[in-house]
Scaffold this motif. Structure first.
Motif, short mmCIF file in Angstrom:
data_model
loop_
_atom_site.label_atom_id
_atom_site.label_comp_id
_atom_site.label_asym_id
_atom_site.label_seq_id
_atom_site.Cartn_x
_atom_site.Cartn_y
_atom_site.Cartn_z
N UNK A 169 10.01 17.70 12.50
CA UNK A 169 9.68 18.17 13.85
C UNK A 169 10.61 17.54 14.89
N UNK A 170 10.92 16.27 14.69
CA UNK A 170 11.76 15.55 15.65
C UNK A 170 13.25 15.59 15.28
N UNK A 171 13.60 16.41 14.30
CA UNK A 171 15.02 16.61 13.91
C UNK A 171 15.71 15.29 13.59
N UNK A 172 15.07 14.48 12.80
CA UNK A 172 15.57 13.13 12.53
C UNK A 172 16.63 13.13 11.43
N UNK A 192 15.53 4.94 17.30
CA UNK A 192 16.99 4.95 17.26
C UNK A 192 17.55 6.17 17.98
N UNK A 193 16.92 7.33 17.77
CA UNK A 193 17.36 8.55 18.44
C UNK A 193 17.23 8.43 19.96
N UNK A 194 16.09 7.93 20.41
CA UNK A 194 15.84 7.83 21.84
C UNK A 194 16.77 6.84 22.53
N UNK A 195 17.24 5.85 21.77
CA UNK A 195 18.15 4.86 22.35
C UNK A 195 19.62 5.21 22.12
N UNK A 196 19.85 6.42 21.58
CA UNK A 196 21.22 6.90 21.29
C UNK A 196 21.97 5.93 20.39
N UNK A 197 21.25 5.34 19.46
CA UNK A 197 21.84 4.39 18.52
C UNK A 197 22.35 5.12 17.28
N UNK A 198 23.36 4.52 16.63
CA UNK A 198 23.88 5.08 15.38
C UNK A 198 23.15 4.54 14.16
N UNK A 199 22.09 3.81 14.39
CA UNK A 199 21.32 3.23 13.28
C UNK A 199 20.76 4.34 12.39
N UNK A 200 20.89 4.14 11.09
CA UNK A 200 20.29 5.05 10.11
C UNK A 200 19.17 4.32 9.39
N UNK A 201 18.17 5.07 8.98
CA UNK A 201 17.00 4.51 8.32
C UNK A 201 16.87 5.11 6.93
N UNK A 206 0.86 -1.19 0.00
CA UNK A 206 0.00 0.00 0.00
C UNK A 206 0.89 1.23 0.00
N UNK A 207 0.80 2.03 -1.04
CA UNK A 207 1.71 3.16 -1.19
C UNK A 207 1.45 4.24 -0.14
N UNK A 208 2.53 4.94 0.22
CA UNK A 208 2.42 6.08 1.12
C UNK A 208 2.76 5.80 2.56
N UNK A 209 2.94 4.53 2.92
CA UNK A 209 3.12 4.20 4.33
C UNK A 209 4.57 4.13 4.79
N UNK A 210 5.49 3.96 3.87
CA UNK A 210 6.88 3.68 4.23
C UNK A 210 7.56 4.77 5.03
N UNK A 211 7.29 6.03 4.70
CA UNK A 211 7.97 7.11 5.41
C UNK A 211 7.50 7.20 6.86
N UNK A 212 6.26 6.87 7.11
CA UNK A 212 5.77 6.85 8.49
C UNK A 212 6.47 5.76 9.29
N UNK A 213 6.63 4.58 8.69
CA UNK A 213 7.33 3.48 9.35
C UNK A 213 8.78 3.86 9.62
N UNK A 214 9.43 4.43 8.60
CA UNK A 214 10.83 4.83 8.75
C UNK A 214 10.99 5.90 9.83
N UNK A 215 10.04 6.82 9.89
CA UNK A 215 10.10 7.88 10.90
C UNK A 215 10.00 7.29 12.30
N UNK A 216 9.11 6.34 12.48
CA UNK A 216 9.01 5.68 13.78
C UNK A 216 10.29 4.98 14.18
N UNK A 217 10.90 4.28 13.22
CA UNK A 217 12.16 3.60 13.50
C UNK A 217 13.27 4.60 13.85
N UNK A 218 13.30 5.72 13.13
CA UNK A 218 14.33 6.73 13.38
C UNK A 218 14.15 7.37 14.76
N UNK A 219 12.91 7.58 15.18
CA UNK A 219 12.65 8.13 16.52
C UNK A 219 13.17 7.18 17.59
#
Length: 284
Positions: free
Chosen positions: A168-171, A136-145, A121-134
């Motif tokens: 907004x979350x400076x990802x 990673x940020x909160x866990x101080x991980x170097x993971x990139x998405x 289903x198109x349009x959903x990937x960036x939302x998923x990636x944003x959640x993963x990036x958040x």
């Protein structure tokens, strides 16, 4: 981590990927040819140079994540994963077969190594990636998405909701890649729903915008370097590509969005791919 820097070697891999795409789609008798061929250079640079990953340990916790938002380009995704060593290349020829792990759109239920999320289903990937990036940020991980999109997909409103959230979350640990081939299933994007000024739109949403030729290996690598060096905001790479790249007779033809080559067409296409690869190699 796989790290190949030689543009000639990367170009060779990308054209091997194109040949695999043609063969597997012809064997399947269905699937999406045009954009899969167009993204071969970007996927090659991502998996064989930029990405921090380990095919021998696909669930390594510190791996970078790749979210394929445009799930219909599964052929280039699968071919790249196989070339990188996630599974045997012979499995590519089970594409779309009953019981195959290589579904028409990637699915987590397939248990295929290298898949991070189900898509289709198109349009959903960036939302998923944003959640993963958040996370990673909160866990101080170097993971990139990395989130991969089509230009026609940008007509989905959810893309822009996610774009606003990521800024907004400076990802700065997320990089969106947009396949700008100017073609979607119904025809040219400029006729279906005009996207320009696209760079200005992303900038207005607070993103670092990077443009590149999606078929220039050095240019793609430089775009990834710029995204990696950026801080404080998410990055988007607007990669101008040619739908059906490598096969002159189908380039930019929207009828090849969701059509697979016949056995006879596949033979002709493979000849064209080999010829164009030699021409491209001579330019490096």
């Amino acid at each position: 981590m796989i790290k190949i820097s030689d543009p000639r070697k990367l170009l060779n891999i990308s054209y091997q990927t194109r040949a695999l795409i043609v063969k597997m789609l012809s064997a399947a008798g269905s699937g999406h040819t045009g954009a899969s061929l167009g993204l071969a250079d970007i996927f090659t640079c991502l998996y064989f140079n930029e990405l921090n990953h380990n095919p021998e340990n696909p669930v390594w916790p510190d791996r970078d994540r790749v979210i394929l938002s445009i799930g219909h380009v599964a052929p280039v995704f699968y071919a790249t994963l196989a070339q990188a060593g996630y599974f045997e290349k012979s499995e590519l020829f089970t594409l779309r077969k009953f019981g195959s792990r290589l579904q028409g759109h990637p699915g987590l239920d397939s248990r295929l190594p290298g898949i991070e999320t189900s898509s289709g289903s198109l349009g959903q990937g960036l939302s998923i990636a944003t959640g993963m990036a958040i996370v990673a940020k909160k866990s101080s991980s170097d993971i990139r998405v990395f989130s991969i999109h089509g230009d026609g997909e940008l007509q989905e409103g959810q893309i822009w909701e996610a774009a606003m959230a990521a800024a907004h979350y400076n990802l700065d640990n997320i990089t969106a890649i947009v396949d700008l081939n100017g073609v979607q299933i119904d025809g040219p994007t400029r006729e279906v729903m005009h996207l320009e000024p696209l760079a200005a739109k992303w900038q207005a949403f607070g993103w670092n915008v990077i443009g590149c030729d999606g078929h220039n290996i050095s240019g793609i690598l430089n775009a990834f370097r710029q995204a990696r060096a950026n801080s404080g905001k998410p990055s988007v790479i607007l990669a101008r590509t040619i739908m059906g790249k490598g096969i002159k007779t189908i380039e930019n033809d929207h009828h090849w969005h969701g059509r697979a080559p016949s056995p006879a067409e596949a033979i002709e296409f493979l000849c064209q791919i080999e010829e164009i690869f030699r021409d491209e190699l001579a330019k490096i």
